[in-house]
Design a protein around this motif. Structure first.
Motif, mmCIF file in Angstrom:
data_model
loop_
_atom_site.group_PDB
_atom_site.id
_atom_site.type_symbol
_atom_site.label_atom_id
_atom_site.label_comp_id
_atom_site.label_asym_id
_atom_site.label_seq_id
_atom_site.Cartn_x
_atom_site.Cartn_y
_atom_site.Cartn_z
ATOM 1 N N ALA A 40 -6.132 -1.371 -2.084
ATOM 2 C CA ALA A 40 -5.257 -1.954 -1.032
ATOM 3 C C ALA A 40 -5.584 -2.852 -0.033
ATOM 4 O O ALA A 40 -4.955 -3.909 0.204
ATOM 5 C CB ALA A 40 -4.632 -0.536 -0.498
ATOM 6 N N GLU A 41 -6.952 -2.991 0.554
ATOM 7 C CA GLU A 41 -7.521 -3.709 1.270
ATOM 8 C C GLU A 41 -7.620 -5.169 0.602
ATOM 9 O O GLU A 41 -7.425 -6.170 1.243
ATOM 10 C CB GLU A 41 -8.736 -3.231 1.830
ATOM 11 C CG GLU A 41 -9.322 -4.284 3.052
ATOM 12 C CD GLU A 41 -10.488 -3.709 3.710
ATOM 13 O OE1 GLU A 41 -10.849 -4.100 4.637
ATOM 14 O OE2 GLU A 41 -11.125 -2.644 3.019
ATOM 15 N N ALA A 42 -7.993 -5.151 -0.533
ATOM 16 C CA ALA A 42 -8.139 -6.441 -1.430
ATOM 17 C C ALA A 42 -6.894 -7.164 -1.603
ATOM 18 O O ALA A 42 -6.825 -8.370 -1.471
ATOM 19 C CB ALA A 42 -8.807 -6.008 -2.869
ATOM 20 N N VAL A 43 -5.680 -6.361 -1.831
ATOM 21 C CA VAL A 43 -4.515 -6.927 -1.938
ATOM 22 C C VAL A 43 -4.125 -7.726 -0.372
ATOM 23 O O VAL A 43 -3.749 -8.835 -0.598
ATOM 24 C CB VAL A 43 -3.468 -6.011 -2.308
ATOM 25 C CG1 VAL A 43 -1.965 -6.795 -2.080
ATOM 26 C CG2 VAL A 43 -3.706 -5.462 -3.747
ATOM 27 N N ARG A 44 -4.071 -6.905 0.508
ATOM 28 C CA ARG A 44 -3.999 -7.551 1.871
ATOM 29 C C ARG A 44 -4.740 -8.602 2.007
ATOM 30 O O ARG A 44 -4.385 -9.732 2.771
ATOM 31 C CB ARG A 44 -4.263 -6.298 2.868
ATOM 32 C CG ARG A 44 -3.243 -5.181 2.796
ATOM 33 C CD ARG A 44 -3.030 -4.383 4.041
ATOM 34 N NE ARG A 44 -4.441 -3.946 4.298
ATOM 35 C CZ ARG A 44 -4.773 -2.730 3.599
ATOM 36 N NH1 ARG A 44 -3.768 -1.989 3.185
ATOM 37 N NH2 ARG A 44 -6.023 -2.136 4.021
ATOM 38 N N LEU A 55 -14.226 -10.998 -6.534
ATOM 39 C CA LEU A 55 -15.107 -10.090 -7.518
ATOM 40 C C LEU A 55 -14.525 -8.506 -7.290
ATOM 41 O O LEU A 55 -14.384 -7.989 -6.147
ATOM 42 C CB LEU A 55 -16.628 -10.116 -7.046
ATOM 43 C CG LEU A 55 -17.137 -11.449 -7.292
ATOM 44 C CD1 LEU A 55 -18.695 -11.515 -6.778
ATOM 45 C CD2 LEU A 55 -17.215 -11.500 -8.941
ATOM 46 N N MET A 56 -13.870 -8.079 -8.272
ATOM 47 C CA MET A 56 -13.183 -6.929 -8.097
ATOM 48 C C MET A 56 -13.799 -5.614 -8.853
ATOM 49 O O MET A 56 -13.817 -5.564 -10.104
ATOM 50 C CB MET A 56 -11.662 -6.982 -8.786
ATOM 51 C CG MET A 56 -10.827 -5.933 -8.503
ATOM 52 S SD MET A 56 -10.200 -5.576 -6.884
ATOM 53 C CE MET A 56 -9.015 -6.897 -6.767
ATOM 54 N N LEU A 63 -6.586 2.489 -3.830
ATOM 55 C CA LEU A 63 -5.724 1.797 -4.975
ATOM 56 C C LEU A 63 -7.005 1.260 -5.880
ATOM 57 O O LEU A 63 -7.985 0.543 -5.376
ATOM 58 C CB LEU A 63 -5.198 0.505 -4.409
ATOM 59 C CG LEU A 63 -4.311 -0.279 -5.257
ATOM 60 C CD1 LEU A 63 -3.227 0.870 -5.822
ATOM 61 C CD2 LEU A 63 -3.792 -1.448 -4.714
ATOM 62 N N ASP A 64 -6.928 1.551 -6.975
ATOM 63 C CA ASP A 64 -8.107 1.200 -8.005
ATOM 64 C C ASP A 64 -8.003 -0.510 -8.382
ATOM 65 O O ASP A 64 -6.908 -1.108 -8.025
ATOM 66 C CB ASP A 64 -8.085 1.879 -9.326
ATOM 67 C CG ASP A 64 -6.970 1.615 -10.274
ATOM 68 O OD1 ASP A 64 -6.791 0.472 -10.615
ATOM 69 O OD2 ASP A 64 -6.015 2.592 -10.442
ATOM 70 N N GLY A 65 -8.904 -1.047 -8.861
ATOM 71 C CA GLY A 65 -9.128 -2.553 -9.113
ATOM 72 C C GLY A 65 -8.401 -2.976 -9.948
ATOM 73 O O GLY A 65 -7.660 -4.118 -9.998
ATOM 74 N N ILE A 66 -7.825 -2.199 -11.001
ATOM 75 C CA ILE A 66 -7.033 -2.674 -11.981
ATOM 76 C C ILE A 66 -5.408 -2.770 -11.407
ATOM 77 O O ILE A 66 -4.767 -3.820 -11.625
ATOM 78 C CB ILE A 66 -6.657 -1.710 -13.137
ATOM 79 C CG1 ILE A 66 -7.960 -1.362 -13.787
ATOM 80 C CG2 ILE A 66 -5.687 -2.285 -14.380
ATOM 81 C CD1 ILE A 66 -8.893 -2.586 -14.436
ATOM 82 N N GLU A 67 -5.062 -1.948 -10.683
ATOM 83 C CA GLU A 67 -3.824 -2.175 -10.007
ATOM 84 C C GLU A 67 -3.620 -3.115 -8.891
ATOM 85 O O GLU A 67 -2.821 -3.835 -8.671
ATOM 86 C CB GLU A 67 -3.213 -0.768 -9.440
ATOM 87 C CG GLU A 67 -1.704 -0.840 -8.710
ATOM 88 C CD GLU A 67 -0.771 -1.099 -9.618
ATOM 89 O OE1 GLU A 67 0.128 -1.864 -9.206
ATOM 90 O OE2 GLU A 67 -1.069 -0.915 -10.804
ATOM 91 N N ALA A 68 -4.744 -3.151 -8.200
ATOM 92 C CA ALA A 68 -5.124 -4.371 -7.281
ATOM 93 C C ALA A 68 -4.877 -5.745 -7.811
ATOM 94 O O ALA A 68 -4.264 -6.521 -7.496
ATOM 95 C CB ALA A 68 -6.259 -4.043 -6.392
#
Length: 227
Positions: A40-44, A55-56, A63-68
């Motif tokens: 979730a933080e990655a998306v923001r 790099l995910m 929130l997992d990396g696939i959904e992100a």
């Protein structure tokens, strides 16, 4: 001097993020613009910081990396995503590519390979060799229960007969040089065909073209091409 490659690090393990930071910040053409500990933080942060490469990690809280990855690529962001996995043929590699990632790397990747991957993905290309992608998807398709073949994508009508042939060859895992030899074309012409195919089908890169061929039923492991 061109602008440095802006990289966002996403992993719930601080030590791993630190290791990647130390490697990438040692390169003059790269800059770490932020870190995230969950998807979730990655998306923001991707929306706010506009990195070139993310790099995910896959397994993270909230929130997992696939959904992100799916949310970032679906938002129209320019960021390219490299999925970090533990095993090169695990379910997360499949899911990451299907979600829109341009590459996947093992978490124990060497420094030189990591730097190379970031540069290649930032340039708009894909790190995963098409043949590796093909092998991944064949294994994935074989593991799924039998389902009805999806209807033919209307976007395929926009492709010329030659572009359809080139798409089929991309799905086979052929490189640009191999495509040029098969169709008796220059590599420059092949690149033009590939670029037009990606544009017409709204795909990000060659890896996504291979995924598309399997997802739409154009290619199956047992039957091959179905144009």
């Amino acid at each position: 001097m061109s602008q440095p490659i802006r990289v966002l690090l996403v992993d719930d393990q601080p030590l791993l993020r630190m290791g990647f930071r130390l490697i990438l910040e040692g390169e003059e053409d790269m800059r770490i613009v932020g870190e995230a500990s969950d998807g979730a933080e990655a998306v923001r942060l991707t929306e706010r910081l506009e990195p070139d490469v993310v790099l995910m990690d896959v397994r993270m809280p909230v929130l997992d990396g696939i959904e992100a990855t799916r949310r970032i690529t679906g938002s129209g962001a320019c960021a390219r995503i490299i999925i970090l996995t533990t095993f090169d043929l695990d379910e997360y590699a499949f899911a990451g590519l299907r979600a829109g990632a341009s590459a996947f790397l093992l978490k124990d990747v060497g420094p030189n390979e990591l730097v190379h991957a970031v540069r290649v993905v930032a340039s708009g290309d894909a790190v995963v060799a098409p043949r590796v992608t093909q092998r991944l998807l064949e294994e994935y398709v074989r593991s799924q229960p039998d389902t009805p073949k999806p209807p033919r994508d209307p976007l395929l009508q926009d492709l010329t007969p030659r572009e359809l042939e080139v798409l089929g060859a991309i799905a086979e895992g052929l490189s640009n040089a191999e495509l040029a030899r098969r169709f008796f074309l220059s590599e420059a012409t092949v690149k033009t065909h590939v670029r037009r195919i990606l544009t017409k089908l709204h795909l990000r890169d060659r890896v996504q073209a291979v995924v598309y061929a399997y997802e739409t039923g154009l290619v199956t492991p047992s039957q091959g091409l179905d144009f």
